[in-house]
Design an enzyme around this catalytic site. Structure first.
Site, PDB file in Angstrom:
ATOM      1  CB  THR A 211     -32.954  -1.337  50.082  1.00  0.00           C
ATOM      2  OG1 THR A 211     -32.503  -1.643  51.818  1.00  0.00           O
ATOM      3  CG2 THR A 211     -32.419  -3.762  49.679  1.00  0.00           C
ATOM      4  CG  ASN A 212     -27.940  -0.026  51.775  1.00  0.00           C
ATOM      5  OD1 ASN A 212     -27.724  -0.548  52.567  1.00  0.00           O
ATOM      6  ND2 ASN A 212     -28.482   1.658  51.707  1.00  0.00           N
ATOM      7  CG  ASP A 213     -25.204  -5.753  50.689  1.00  0.00           C
ATOM      8  OD1 ASP A 213     -26.243  -6.624  50.398  1.00  0.00           O
ATOM      9  OD2 ASP A 213     -24.230  -5.905  49.782  1.00  0.00           O
ATOM     10  CB  SER A 214     -27.082  -1.247  55.268  1.00  0.00           C
ATOM     11  OG  SER A 214     -27.548  -0.708  57.563  1.00  0.00           O
TER      12      SER A 214
END
Ligand code: PMT
Length: 405
Positions: A211-214
């Site tokens: 995933t990512n930091d959003s």
């Protein structure tokens, strides 16, 4: 939104009346002034002294308690209010308001009120579902009152059902929405808008994912702002921890593939598509059905990644006449140039570019600063602001330019 506003809080008889102490504090903390009116029954559940102490204002409990000969107290208070909240609104006060009855302090003052009003029903589920109550609520909606739906859950009676007072943050947000509707230009009235939010999760195995930091904050702010400006809003979200915006239809998804399906299902129903989500460009070619075991030392682990569909590009290439496709661009350098390339490649109408190399804006922050890029205009830089205020500016700027086109 609440700062400087004069709020009349009308409390009627119901166990949820005790929660009004905290609700009044939440209004005050956001900069509002609060004046309270209480029915006789409300005073059985919470004392006027509590509300007077918290609001630092006298509380009206009796129509004939006229201490100042210069004014008629209840009419004076009705004129003072910018907005009114009736909470908890009992079946009794709802019936009186629907009929225009004025026979004690709350109903009499409410009849004199001429500002926007938010009704927050809370009562036993059978009383709420009673055809008479439902008929009265329909009447109040037709009369222009804003009516909240009670929560479903454990009631004071000891069983579950509809009738619980909505959570206090939901009431505050609903009031802010009412304020927005009556103060902001309704540039999105009648528009159906679908917005994606959050970082996609691409499964590796049953317990791991990429995933990512959003966080979803920017997408949720875009959704709230669109709703505040009059749109019917659908939110396709990977973020499950954020409070659901009042009046917004939320669908949860996890992966890019699921998000693509959810967005394209909306293809014929929506006027505006906004891709705020941070979509993973790649996913694992084959998701392991069992938890991947640690490999032998030094052997490492190879993941075979394949490209995900580009949702924004799909929407850009399949949009019909009159539909608007808006993307975001998260860049760490040469922000405008890269954003312009994405605008052309993905056939979006607008790209909202933000610099995600900065810690104070972009991912996982409460503020953002963006530049709006389109084919038909010079880049428009909007100043840094909290994500909701910025989203109002984004929508207003885009719609002003679209109308002028
Ligand atoms: O959620 P927050 O913590 O509040 O953070 C907000 C944000 C930084 C995530 C948001 O402001 C933002 O910039 N969103 C876009 C992030 C992104 O993925 O940018 P991108 O430059 O990689 O992609 C460009 C556009 O294509 C985006 O609209 C993206 O949604 C879309 N895209 C990208 C890849 C893909 N496979 N499909 C897509 O639709």
């Amino acid at each position: 939104m609440l700062s400087g506003k004069k709020i009349g809080l009308f409390i009627t008889g119901g166990i949820a009346a005790y929660k009004m102490a905290e609700l009044s504090r939440q209004f005050i903390k956001k900069g509002a002034q609060v004046r309270v009116v209480m029915s006789k029954s409300a005073c059985e559940f919470i004392t006027p002294l509590t509300m007077q102490t918290l609001t630092k204002q006298p509380v009206l409990v009796d129509v004939f308690d006229e201490t100042d000969p210069q004014i008629v107290q209840h009419v004076h208070l009705a004129d003072w209010c910018d907005y009114v909240v009736v909470a908890p609104a009992s079946a009794n006060i709802i019936a009186k308001m629907a009929q225009g009855i004025a026979d004690e302090i709350v109903s009499t003052t409410l009849l004199a009120v001429h500002c926007p009003r938010l009704i927050v029903p809370a009562m036993n589920s059978n009383m709420y579902m009673n055809p008479a109550t439902q008929r009265n609520l329909v009447q109040l909606t037709a009369d222009g009152y804003e009516v909240m739906t009670p929560d479903t859950g454990f009631l004071a009676e000891g069983y579950s059902g509809i009738g619980r007072l909505p959570e206090l943050p939901a009431i505050v947000e609903h009031l802010e929405w009412l304020i927005a509707k009556s103060t902001l230009p309704q540039v999105l009235t009648g528009k159906n808008v679908v917005i994606s939010a959050g970082g996609t999760r691409e499964r590796i195995d049953p317990v791991r994912y990429i995933t990512n930091d959003s966080t979803g904050k920017m997408g949720y702010a875009m959704a709230r702002a669109a709703r505040n400006l009059g749109a019917n809003v659908t939110l396709i979200s990977t973020a499950t921890q954020l409070p659901i915006p009042q009046g917004v239809d939320v669908h949860y998804v996890a992966s890019a593939q699921e998000m693509l399906e959810a967005m394209t299902q909306q293809l014929t129903q929506q006027d505006i598509f906004v891709m705020t989500a941070a979509v993973s460009d790649y996913r694992v070619a084959e998701i392991a059905t069992q938890k991947i075991k640690k490999q032998a030392a030094q052997q490492g682990l190879q993941l075979n990644l394949i490209e995900n569909p580009d949702i924004l590009a799909y929407l850009g290439h399949h949009k019909q006449d009159g539909q608007l496709v808006i993307g975001f661009a998260a860049e760490t350098q040469d922000v405008e140039n890269y954003a312009k390339k994405k605008l052309t490649k993905k056939q979006a109408d607008w790209i909202i570019a933000n610099d995600v190399s900065r810690k104070d804006i972009g991912f996982n922050s409460d503020a953002n600063q963006v530049t709006l890029i389109s084919q038909h205009h010079e880049p428009i830089a909007l100043p840094m602001a909290d994500k909701l205020s910025l989203s109002h500016s984004i929508w207003q700027t885009i719609m002003a330019n679209e109308v002028a086109k």
